[in-house]
Design an enzyme around this catalytic site. Structure first.
Site, PDB file in Angstrom:
ATOM      1  N   HIS A  45       5.879  34.071   3.387  1.00  0.00           N
ATOM      2  CA  HIS A  45       4.515  33.992   2.325  1.00  0.00           C
ATOM      3  C   HIS A  45       4.068  34.709   1.602  1.00  0.00           C
ATOM      4  O   HIS A  45       3.187  34.154   0.489  1.00  0.00           O
ATOM      5  CB  HIS A  45       3.355  33.406   3.926  1.00  0.00           C
ATOM      6  CG  HIS A  45       3.986  32.342   4.563  1.00  0.00           C
ATOM      7  ND1 HIS A  45       4.154  33.043   6.146  1.00  0.00           N
ATOM      8  CD2 HIS A  45       4.701  31.136   4.708  1.00  0.00           C
ATOM      9  CE1 HIS A  45       4.516  31.233   6.944  1.00  0.00           C
ATOM     10  NE2 HIS A  45       4.978  30.534   5.572  1.00  0.00           N
TER      11      HIS A  45
ATOM     12  N   ARG B 251      13.802  29.386   0.706  1.00  0.00           N
ATOM     13  CA  ARG B 251      14.502  30.551   1.829  1.00  0.00           C
ATOM     14  C   ARG B 251      15.710  29.882   1.297  1.00  0.00           C
ATOM     15  O   ARG B 251      16.606  30.396   0.789  1.00  0.00           O
ATOM     16  CB  ARG B 251      14.176  30.469   2.889  1.00  0.00           C
ATOM     17  CG  ARG B 251      12.341  30.960   2.920  1.00  0.00           C
ATOM     18  CD  ARG B 251      12.330  30.859   4.054  1.00  0.00           C
ATOM     19  NE  ARG B 251      12.021  29.080   4.694  1.00  0.00           N
ATOM     20  CZ  ARG B 251      11.817  29.379   5.819  1.00  0.00           C
ATOM     21  NH1 ARG B 251      11.853  29.651   7.194  1.00  0.00           N
ATOM     22  NH2 ARG B 251      12.047  28.016   6.519  1.00  0.00           N
TER      23      ARG B 251
ATOM     24  N   LYS C 135       3.957  21.946  15.014  1.00  0.00           N
ATOM     25  CA  LYS C 135       3.917  21.763  16.522  1.00  0.00           C
ATOM     26  C   LYS C 135       2.420  22.644  16.841  1.00  0.00           C
ATOM     27  O   LYS C 135       2.243  22.855  16.404  1.00  0.00           O
ATOM     28  CB  LYS C 135       4.961  23.167  16.453  1.00  0.00           C
ATOM     29  CG  LYS C 135       6.069  22.413  16.299  1.00  0.00           C
ATOM     30  CD  LYS C 135       7.744  23.294  16.559  1.00  0.00           C
ATOM     31  CE  LYS C 135       8.005  23.944  15.158  1.00  0.00           C
ATOM     32  NZ  LYS C 135       9.088  24.806  15.042  1.00  0.00           N
TER      33      LYS C 135
ATOM     34  N   SER D  25       8.357  31.955  10.114  1.00  0.00           N
ATOM     35  CA  SER D  25       7.346  32.038  11.569  1.00  0.00           C
ATOM     36  C   SER D  25       8.139  32.210  12.798  1.00  0.00           C
ATOM     37  O   SER D  25       8.143  32.713  13.047  1.00  0.00           O
ATOM     38  CB  SER D  25       5.837  31.204  10.997  1.00  0.00           C
ATOM     39  OG  SER D  25       6.102  31.317  10.091  1.00  0.00           O
TER      40      SER D  25
END
Ligand code: PNS
Length: 159
Positions: free
Chosen positions: A17, A90, A41, A128
């Site tokens: 990030h 990514r 989430k 993450s």
């Protein structure tokens, strides 16, 4: 001066990030890092913690600021006169989800374009979720996240 917004959940921020934000800050006059108050989430870190962790990791950038948002990203972009959304990609599968959001955002605000930035190869495998999993099981994530984040994860696993 073009303003760009880098949105995300940032639960927690990773070096991937930070790399995308640093590179965006080289191309745009102003970069607003926008932390969603409502990630899909349940987050590990509170909104305030995620903002603080980002501010700590981005203090070297004069033209980047961090704020939260609770509604539509297009509304936040409009409020801040941002005309570009920057998102890191990514792996190819990221594109499928991201392009749909980019197109929806474009329909919601025709003046707002999404630009995708290829993740640096060094961070392309970092997410993450994986960072949280490794940290939860006691693995070292020091090389993958800013120092403040690894300290925060360590505190969590010790508590
Ligand atoms: O880090 P993430 O989870 O990939 O970030 C997703 C985020 C926060 C950028 C996305 O969920 C978002 O923009 N949410 C805000 C609500 C919104 O505008 N939804 C419509 C976008 S199509």
């Amino acid at each position: 001066m073009t303003a760009a917004v880098c949105p995300g959940s940032f639960d927690p921020p990773t070096n991937g990030h930070i790399d995308v934000i640093e590179r965006a800050a080289r191309h745009f006059g102003e970069v607003l890092v926008a932390v969603t108050a409502n990630p899909s989430k349940k987050p590990l870190f509170s909104l305030e913690e995620r903002i603080e962790l980002l501010q700590g990791a981005l203090s070297h950038l004069d033209n980047a600021s961090v704020s939260s948002f609770d509604g539509l990203l297009v509304d936040l972009a409009r409020e801040h006169a941002a005309t570009v959304i920057v998102k890191g990609l990514r792996v190819p599968s990221d594109f499928e989800y991201e392009v749909q959001m980019a197109q929806m955002n474009q329909v919601l605000n025709r003046g707002l374009d999404t630009m995708f930035m290829a993740a640096s190869p060094s961070w392309a495998f970092v997410s993450s979720s994986l960072v949280k999993e490794v940290a939860h099981h006691g693995g070292s994530i020091d090389e993958l996240v800013p120092q403040g984040v690894s300290e925060a994860l360590r505190r969590l696993s010790e508590s």
